[in-house]
Design an enzyme around this catalytic site. Structure first.
Site, PDB file in Angstrom:
ATOM      1  N   ASN A 165       1.003  -1.258   0.147  1.00  0.00           N
ATOM      2  CA  ASN A 165      -0.042   0.083  -0.084  1.00  0.00           C
ATOM      3  C   ASN A 165       0.794   1.087  -0.034  1.00  0.00           C
ATOM      4  OD1 ASN A 165      -1.788   2.125   0.388  1.00  0.00           O
ATOM      5  ND2 ASN A 165      -2.295   1.367   2.464  1.00  0.00           N
ATOM      6  N   GLY A 205       2.034   2.051  10.650  1.00  0.00           N
ATOM      7  CA  GLY A 205       2.959   3.303  10.522  1.00  0.00           C
ATOM      8  C   GLY A 205       3.541   3.839  11.828  1.00  0.00           C
ATOM      9  N   GLU A 210      -5.661  -5.161  10.290  1.00  0.00           N
ATOM     10  CA  GLU A 210      -4.848  -4.142  10.517  1.00  0.00           C
ATOM     11  C   GLU A 210      -4.802  -3.486  11.891  1.00  0.00           C
ATOM     12  OE1 GLU A 210      -2.565  -3.108   6.818  1.00  0.00           O
ATOM     13  OE2 GLU A 210      -4.548  -1.702   7.093  1.00  0.00           O
ATOM     14  N   SER A 220       3.237  -2.128  10.486  1.00  0.00           N
ATOM     15  CA  SER A 220       4.563  -2.444  10.602  1.00  0.00           C
ATOM     16  C   SER A 220       5.284  -3.414  10.297  1.00  0.00           C
ATOM     17  CB  SER A 220       4.967  -1.705  12.066  1.00  0.00           C
ATOM     18  OG  SER A 220       4.255  -0.471  12.261  1.00  0.00           O
ATOM     19  N   HIS A 268      -9.640   0.580   5.025  1.00  0.00           N
ATOM     20  CA  HIS A 268      -8.167   0.685   5.641  1.00  0.00           C
ATOM     21  C   HIS A 268      -9.041   1.977   6.640  1.00  0.00           C
ATOM     22  CE1 HIS A 268      -4.343   2.556   6.289  1.00  0.00           C
ATOM     23  NE2 HIS A 268      -3.667   1.140   5.702  1.00  0.00           N
ATOM     24  N   LYS A 324       0.074   4.292  -0.312  1.00  0.00           N
ATOM     25  CA  LYS A 324      -0.494   5.424   0.161  1.00  0.00           C
ATOM     26  C   LYS A 324      -0.238   6.653  -0.634  1.00  0.00           C
ATOM     27  CE  LYS A 324       0.219   3.406   4.769  1.00  0.00           C
ATOM     28  NZ  LYS A 324      -0.041   3.770   6.142  1.00  0.00           N
ATOM     29  N   GLU A 350      -7.201   4.277   7.473  1.00  0.00           N
ATOM     30  CA  GLU A 350      -7.127   5.843   7.418  1.00  0.00           C
ATOM     31  C   GLU A 350      -8.228   6.156   6.656  1.00  0.00           C
ATOM     32  OE1 GLU A 350      -3.348   5.447   5.380  1.00  0.00           O
ATOM     33  OE2 GLU A 350      -2.329   4.835   7.436  1.00  0.00           O
TER      34      GLU A 350
HETATM   35  C1  PEP Z   1      -0.743   0.259   6.053  1.00  0.00           C
HETATM   36  O1  PEP Z   1      -0.988   1.170   5.244  1.00  0.00           O
HETATM   37  O2  PEP Z   1      -1.648  -0.712   5.258  1.00  0.00           O
HETATM   38  C2  PEP Z   1       0.180  -0.291   6.878  1.00  0.00           C
HETATM   39  C3  PEP Z   1       0.212  -1.601   7.342  1.00  0.00           C
HETATM   40  O3  PEP Z   1       1.237   0.640   7.083  1.00  0.00           O
HETATM   41  P1  PEP Z   1       2.673   0.365   7.548  1.00  0.00           P
HETATM   42  O4  PEP Z   1       3.250  -1.052   6.993  1.00  0.00           O
HETATM   43  O5  PEP Z   1       3.513   1.313   7.272  1.00  0.00           O
HETATM   44  O6  PEP Z   1       2.257   0.109   9.049  1.00  0.00           O
END
Ligand code: PEP
Length: 256
Positions: A9, A179, A173, A219, A101, A11, A103
């Site tokens: 992803n 993040g 998630e 992460s 997601h 983003k 976000e």
């Molecule tokens: C994500 O945006 O779905 C995500 C898991 O980000 P990160 O790996 O940076 O935590």
């Protein structure tokens, strides 16, 4: 064997040239690992910003690397300024769309009901949704993780029949891990994945319970991926930050 999926992803990152270069490096990596990935049933998916979908599709053409969008509106067409539909994403040649997601839920206020409409629209357009669920830190600390995940799952998949559901990939998630560099322990993630699998069995059937891929996201990096991906119910990863560099993304995929 369940399909293992490593999805990046990106983003709202990279410019056009950087997106093209990254896609090209991933395609080269996929070619180099082709035998291993085929043997282990590992698929790679890149989810660039919508503006770069076509450029990334041009780079991945003829390869095993799939491309997905990060979001789609639930209406097929019409007066929805600034939005793009699943039909448009399918028309370009994409395969996946990330839906729900955290976000989108938190920054853009997407409700479970909207996510349900989006999942239905993505499936109707012939695409595969990567349906994200996850609890906040406050919810985890209050011992509410299982209820939150079940609620998001049930509301998100409302009225989807087994055939619709068979197109879905789930991504667990935890919001507190996205993040932040704070990854869920393999045990924390496995517990939720195993609960999700049982939920699929009770809402749908045992065949879907055993066949749907459930990815972990939050992460994930090249140092922690192997332990997470070794868990019996973790079928891959949705990767944010570490998907922006081909080396770390390919290292995660190679550890699946
Ligand atoms: C994500 O945006 O779905 C995500 C898991 O980000 P990160 O790996 O940076 O935590």
């Amino acid at each position: 064997m369940r399909q293992k999926i490593i999805a990046g992803n990106w983003k709202m990152n990279l410019n056009r040239q950087q997106a093209v270069d990254l896609a090209s490096q991933v395609v080269h990596g996929a070619v180099a690992h082709a035998d291993t990935f085929a043997r282990r049933s590992i698929s790679l998916v890149l989810c660039p910003p919508a503006l770069y979908l076509e450029a990334v599709l041009n780079q991945t053409k003829g390869s095993d690397v799939a491309v997905g969008a990060q979001n789609a509106y639930f209406q097929p067409a019409g007066a929805f300024t600034g939005e793009i539909s699943s039909e448009m994403i399918a028309d370009l040649g994409c395969t996946y769309v990330i839906i729900g997601h955290s976000e989108r839920r938190q920054v853009f206020g997407e409700s479970d009901q909207m996510i349900n409409q989006k999942l239905a629209a993505v499936i109707a357009a012939g695409l595969q949704p990567i349906f994200c669920v996850g609890e906040t830190l406050a919810e985890r600390e209050a011992g509410e993780t299982a209820q939150v995940i079940e609620h998001q799952f049930r509301e998100g998949t409302k009225a989807l029949n087994a055939e619709d559901f068979s197109k879905i990939v789930i991504a667990y998630e935890p919001v507190w891990a996205i993040g932040t560099g704070k990854v869920a322990t393999p045990n924390q993630a496995e517990t939720v994945h195993s609960d999700l699998r049982k939920l699929i069995g009770s809402c749908y059937n045992s065949s879907l319970e055993n066949s749907v891929s459930i990815l972990y996201g939050g992460s994930v990096n090249s140092a922690n991926a192997a332990e997470l991906l070794a868990q019996p119910n973790i079928d891959g990863a949705l990767v944010g930050g570490a998907s922006l560099k081909a080396d770390s993304f390919m290292a995660i995929a190679a550890s699946a």
